[in-house]
Scaffold this active site. Sequence first.
Site, PDB file in Angstrom:
ATOM      1  N   LYS A 120       0.820  -1.211   0.000  1.00 62.87           N
ATOM      2  CA  LYS A 120       0.000   0.000   0.000  1.00 62.87           C
ATOM      3  C   LYS A 120       0.852   1.259   0.000  1.00 62.87           C
ATOM      4  O   LYS A 120       0.474   2.268  -0.599  1.00 62.87           O
ATOM      5  CB  LYS A 120      -0.982   0.015   1.181  1.00 62.87           C
ATOM      6  CG  LYS A 120      -2.145  -0.939   0.973  1.00 62.87           C
ATOM      7  CD  LYS A 120      -3.340  -0.564   1.838  1.00 62.87           C
ATOM      8  CE  LYS A 120      -4.504  -1.521   1.601  1.00 62.87           C
ATOM      9  NZ  LYS A 120      -5.596  -1.356   2.560  1.00 62.87           N
ATOM     10  N   LYS A 202      -7.127 -12.546  -8.208  1.00 66.78           N
ATOM     11  CA  LYS A 202      -8.308 -12.582  -7.348  1.00 66.78           C
ATOM     12  C   LYS A 202      -9.347 -11.563  -7.831  1.00 66.78           C
ATOM     13  O   LYS A 202      -8.975 -10.482  -8.284  1.00 66.78           O
ATOM     14  CB  LYS A 202      -7.851 -12.236  -5.924  1.00 66.78           C
ATOM     15  CG  LYS A 202      -8.844 -12.549  -4.850  1.00 66.78           C
ATOM     16  CD  LYS A 202      -8.277 -12.196  -3.482  1.00 66.78           C
ATOM     17  CE  LYS A 202      -9.361 -11.570  -2.627  1.00 66.78           C
ATOM     18  NZ  LYS A 202      -8.878 -11.044  -1.371  1.00 66.78           N
ATOM     19  N   LYS A 205     -13.019  -5.568  -6.357  1.00 67.53           N
ATOM     20  CA  LYS A 205     -13.954  -4.497  -6.733  1.00 67.53           C
ATOM     21  C   LYS A 205     -13.207  -3.258  -7.229  1.00 67.53           C
ATOM     22  O   LYS A 205     -13.818  -2.343  -7.768  1.00 67.53           O
ATOM     23  CB  LYS A 205     -14.887  -4.160  -5.571  1.00 67.53           C
ATOM     24  CG  LYS A 205     -14.215  -3.805  -4.269  1.00 67.53           C
ATOM     25  CD  LYS A 205     -15.232  -3.795  -3.126  1.00 67.53           C
ATOM     26  CE  LYS A 205     -14.562  -4.080  -1.798  1.00 67.53           C
ATOM     27  NZ  LYS A 205     -15.444  -4.580  -0.763  1.00 67.53           N
TER      28      LYS A 205
END
Length: 337
Positions: A120, A202, A205
Amino acid sequence: MEEREKTERKKIILSGIQPTGVFTLGNYIGAVRNWGRMQEEFQCAYFIADLHALTVRQEPAALRKQTLEAFALLLACGIDPQKSLVFIQSHVHTHSELSWILSCYTQFGELSRMTQFKDKSAKHTDNVNAGLFTYPALMAADILLYQPDFVPVGADQKQHLELTRDVAIRFNNLYGNVFTIPEAYIPKTGARVMSLQDPTRKMSKSDTNINAFVTVLDEPGVIVKKFKRAVTDSDTEICYREGKDGINNLMSIYSAVTGLSYEQIEHDFSGKGYGDFKTAVGEAVAETLRPIRENFARLMQDKTYLEDMYRKGAETASLISSRTLAKVKKKVGLLSK
Ligand code: TRP
């Protein structure tokens, strides 16, 4: 007698989900559906991790809306506030408070090794904030406050759960048995749902290609269309085999929503084409998700009910978690008022 008490006490399960948009089919099959199924066997606590969402910049109005929607979605997916504790993290102040204390028992080196932090911070180079770094201490607080036996988490959160256990063990070694040491809960069923456009990744969204994922609120027509466009291979046989990532993913989804085994699916679709199979998977998924979409629409019409439920949830969560927090404060040497 002791033996009886032991077997009669339901084990405690706790998990959280961030309010970062409508759940995908992957969130549902891989997590939230199982949360619902565990309500009979376990004493469950589920919450919306809105404080965690602040580690990346959010649009305030959108975060508020998504938090309410995520709460409604949990209920729409079958989490029953009569059976389980359901609440919103920021409504329960003990989480932030224990998080600070635990951050003083978590090492810089440990936090530096978290792969999610590394990923991140590489992705948001303009906002590598302290919250992003200490996020696992908040997650440890979320968990340890409720003394759960098990925490269902996906592969991406395993490292954080390991750190939670390490911190809890360290704390117990210093102060006695304050925390239950939680174990990861790997459900028996619950496939890992992959992207419909790149079945080696994977389902997410945040994918820029909206055909790559299905959300639990997609209209049936949209769902079928997305499955018809799913990327498969140039073979023709519907069977589960290494290298057939696209078909394997569709078979695993179909099996998860129909309960059919791979052998049964192979048998039912032998001699049929990929097109027929994709349509069948799309229709089965649409049928599975239909009640969720309907429940959600109904719940969002009744804001008073939702408010009532999250307030009650917060009240109970505060009560339960305050007991652990009070113990911790005493142990570390904070003067009680
Ligand atoms: N960090 C988790 C995620 O991003 C959400 C979460 C927060 C959580 N606190 C938790 C999950 C406690 C399990 C237990 O998916």
